[in-house]
Write a protein that holds these residues in place. Structure first.
Motif, PDB file in Angstrom:
ATOM      1  N   LYS A 123       0.824  -1.223   0.000  1.00  0.00           N
ATOM      2  CA  LYS A 123       0.000   0.000   0.000  1.00  0.00           C
ATOM      3  C   LYS A 123       0.852   1.265   0.000  1.00  0.00           C
ATOM      4  CE  LYS A 123      -4.433   1.270   1.832  1.00  0.00           C
ATOM      5  NZ  LYS A 123      -4.973   1.688   3.106  1.00  0.00           N
ATOM      6  N   CYS A 126       2.436   1.931  -3.312  1.00  0.00           N
ATOM      7  CA  CYS A 126       1.398   2.345  -4.261  1.00  0.00           C
ATOM      8  C   CYS A 126       1.133   3.842  -4.151  1.00  0.00           C
ATOM      9  CB  CYS A 126       0.077   1.628  -3.938  1.00  0.00           C
ATOM     10  SG  CYS A 126      -0.113   0.102  -4.806  1.00  0.00           S
ATOM     11  N   GLU A 127       0.963   4.294  -2.895  1.00  0.00           N
ATOM     12  CA  GLU A 127       0.679   5.714  -2.683  1.00  0.00           C
ATOM     13  C   GLU A 127       1.876   6.556  -3.087  1.00  0.00           C
ATOM     14  OE1 GLU A 127      -2.327   4.756   0.992  1.00  0.00           O
ATOM     15  OE2 GLU A 127      -0.461   5.823   1.413  1.00  0.00           O
ATOM     16  N   VAL A 178      -4.838   2.329  -6.069  1.00  0.00           N
ATOM     17  CA  VAL A 178      -5.016   1.174  -5.187  1.00  0.00           C
ATOM     18  C   VAL A 178      -6.326   0.447  -5.459  1.00  0.00           C
ATOM     19  CG1 VAL A 178      -5.368   0.526  -2.773  1.00  0.00           C
ATOM     20  CG2 VAL A 178      -3.533   2.078  -3.368  1.00  0.00           C
ATOM     21  N   ALA A 213      -3.666  -6.296   0.381  1.00  0.00           N
ATOM     22  CA  ALA A 213      -2.557  -5.497   0.896  1.00  0.00           C
ATOM     23  C   ALA A 213      -1.703  -6.332   1.830  1.00  0.00           C
ATOM     24  CB  ALA A 213      -3.097  -4.272   1.635  1.00  0.00           C
TER      25      ALA A 213
END
Lengths: 326, 308
Positions: free
Chosen positions: A303, A306-307, A313, A323
């Motif tokens: 996660k 990804c950010e 997401v 996740a």
């Protein structure tokens, strides 16, 4: 001269003590299993743990498991396996390729089960490997389906035209995975380039070069990469390219997503094979190499990364990715 | 139980003899030439890589071993050039060659690891056939010691020995010390590569990581041999070389014992270091605390005190 004599005496004492140090020595109805593990490493440790649990669940007190660690020395693997052969253990579990190769050259009669080995044909020098070794060797493979991983790269990074392969040049398993994934991707018209690093000292430099050149990156189940995953992330974070990792440990440090296998489960499956062989229910020369079943392959994503790179997401979750828990 | 332990010793002897050949190579550079040669970490893998590649491609064993030795000699030549022609200090030259060999070995093998199954190829050294292995290894050890004994007895061999004993005096006598140093390195690494080829057969693979820490084992063997068996080797060079092999065998017997006792294998590296440290200290302790010269010093000191 006097000191020499003292030292010789010490050596003799050690030899004499050895006679008393050994309690069980085979004819006591217990199963003796020897485990030779190449190096201390989370994935290998988990596999050994799983193997041990499977055996103790089946036999309880009736099994003696001798776990030896070779401290990443191939020569020590040979010594350890040699002592197992001398002790005439009932089964040898070889955790990692050099351990398996040492076992192959040490015994043709004691059953040997390998684990955490990616490709048995390459590891044992067998041409046209059919899936069953046929001698006293069998085991489990940690090969997560490479086709699926290649498809993952295409699926999650559809605009990527250039994919970099980052791995440690000292690991034969990584080399094999990179060659296979490259083959699949090249068939789909994607340009692939290998970026091998020799150890954790030059990994950041090579990772930066790789991230500069490529639109996406693939890291196989490489032990060295797993140990310096955070360092790799530090080098490539600002390039914001998606990284597909071969296993969860690498994904947790630097990867976007992975198709992971659980090494504990792999070890457990090896243990179940061992139980069958020890009970006499199966013959090791007829057992084919076992792989992680498809339903146990987990699609996982990281996660935070990804950010950090601005990857969507929700799109991942819609495709069934879970996740990674911290 | 003790019988079972004794049964594990032949394997230790076989491994000890393989590393003994390597230790003889280390002996040539460390004791005769007085040069700490770190090339061995790389050249042992070079020998293994060349041997593995040749055996897998179907070449006869003697040819594979010959090419391993030649490859090892080439690595010694590289270190020699770094040290003499380019003036790089010996230890650094060895390390640089080691780095070069990392790439070279990977390219020779084409991968990080090449399997050498004893079941598929007719290997001369394997745990599977221990007594045949010991026979061939003993043959190799005898041949190596005999050749080296004859060689170092020749005039040219003597110039190599004198280079290590007293560099400046040798040069004053008109010996080309650069040439003798390079020759010594070439000879030493050829032997190390031979040991690497035999080791690859014993452990079932040629692996890029197999050389790590090899120099420590070589030095340990040389030093243990000197400490424990020097009483056998008074002034006889051939027996001195045998003591090196014996030292290596002792090292592997201790190693096998530790593993056989089931002690935590993480301690093995520390154990090796302590073993080498103790055996290195033995001659020093002998000299400082147990020899006639030190006892005389004590007597003189006490007699001076009394006089005052």
């Amino acid at each position: 001269m006097k000191l020499t004599k003292i030292l010789c005496l010490c050596l003799t004492l050690v030899l004499a003590l050895s006679a008393f140090a050994l309690t069980s020595c085979s004819d006591d109805g217990k199963y003796n299993v020897g485990v030779v593990q190449l190096v201390q490493h989370p994935a290998l440790d988990a596999a050994t743990e799983g193997f041990k649990d499977a055996l103790t669940e089946a036999f309880g007190e009736d099994v003696e498991i001798d776990i030896q660690n070779a401290a990443n020395s191939t020569d020590t693997c040979a010594t350890i396996v040699s002592t197992f052969v001398t002790k005439n253990v009932d089964l040898i579990m070889a955790n990692a390729t050099p351990a398996l190769q040492a076992a192959q050259n040490a015994t043709a009669t004691i059953p040997v089960l390998g684990t955490s080995i990616t490709e048995y044909g390459v590891a044992l020098g067998i041409e046209n490997f059919t899936g069953t070794v046929g001698t006293n060797i069998s085991g489990t493979s940690d090969l997560a389906p490479l086709v699926e991983q290649a498809n993952m790269i295409v699926d999650l990074a559809p605009e990527a035209k250039k994919v970099a392969m980052l791995y440690c040049s000292a690991e034969a398993n990584s080399d094999y995975q990179v060659k296979e994934v490259t083959r699949f991707l090249t068939d789909k018209g994607i340009e692939c380039k290998a970026f091998p690093f020799s150890d954790s000292n030059d990994v950041q430099l090579i990772a930066t070069q790789a991230a500069d050149w490529a639109d996406a990156m693939y890291i196989p189940t490489d032990n060295t990469a797993a140990s310096c995953a955070e360092a790799i992330w530090g080098a490539i974070a600002d390039k914001k390219i998606p990284v597909i990792a071969g296993e969860e440990g690498i994904c947790a440090g630097t990867g976007l997503a992975t198709l992971s296998i659980d090494y504990y489960d792999l070890g457990y499956a090896t243990g179940e094979m061992a139980v069958k062989i020890l009970k006499g229910e199966a013959n090791v020369s007829e057992m084919p190499i076992e792989y992680t079943p498809e339903e146990k392959l987990a699609k996982k994503y990281n996660k935070d990364i990804c950010e950090a790179i601005g990857y969507d997401v929700t799109a991942l979750e819609a495709k069934g990715y879970i996740a990674i828990e911290k | 139980m003790f019988i079972n332990y004794l049964q594990s010793l032949p394997a230790a002897i076989a491994q000890g003899m393989i590393w003994g050949i390597m230790a003889i190579g280390v002996y040539i550079t460390y004791r005769i030439l007085d040069v700490a040669d770190l090339t061995v970490d790389g050249s042992i893998c070079t020998g293994a890589a060349v041997c593995a590649v040749m055996i897998i491609s179907g070449q006869p064993m003697w040819l594979a071993l010959l090419f391993s030795i030649l490859a090892g000699m080439l690595t010694g030549l590289i270190t020699g050039i770094f040290h003499t022609f380019m003036g790089i200090p010996a230890i650094l030259a060895g390390i640089l060659t080691q780095l070069v060999l990392w790439t070279v070995n990977l390219k020779i093998m084409g991968a990080a690891n090449k399997a050498l199954p004893a079941t598929k190829f007719n290997l001369i050294v394997a745990r599977l056939d221990l007594y045949k292995s010991i026979f061939f290894l003993a043959l190799f050890v005898f041949a190596v010691v005999a050749i080296l004994y004859l060689f170092f007895g020749t005039e040219f061999g003597a110039t190599i020995r004198s280079t290590g004993a007293n560099l400046n005096m040798s040069r004053a006598q008109g010996i080309n010390t650069n040439f003798t140093k390079v020759f010594g390195l070439v000879l030493s690494n050829g032997l190390v590569a031979l040991a690497g080829a035999l080791l690859a057969q014993y452990q079932g693979n040629a692996d890029i990581n197999m050389g790590k820490g090899a120099i420590v084992i070589g030095l340990a063997a040389v030093i243990i041999g000197e400490a424990l068996f020097s009483w056998m080797a008074r002034n006889n060079f051939a027996i001195k070389l045998f003591t090196v092999v014996l030292g290596s065998i002792v090292y592997y017997i201790v190693y096998t014992t530790v593993i056989y006792l089931g002690l935590d294998a993480d301690f093995l590296k520390m154990l090796s270091a302590i073993l080498v440290a103790i055996f290195l200290a033995v001659p020093y302790w002998k000299k400082t605390y147990f020899s006639k010269a030190s006892k005389k010093k004590k007597e003189d000191a006490s007699s001076v005190k009394e006089a005052v």
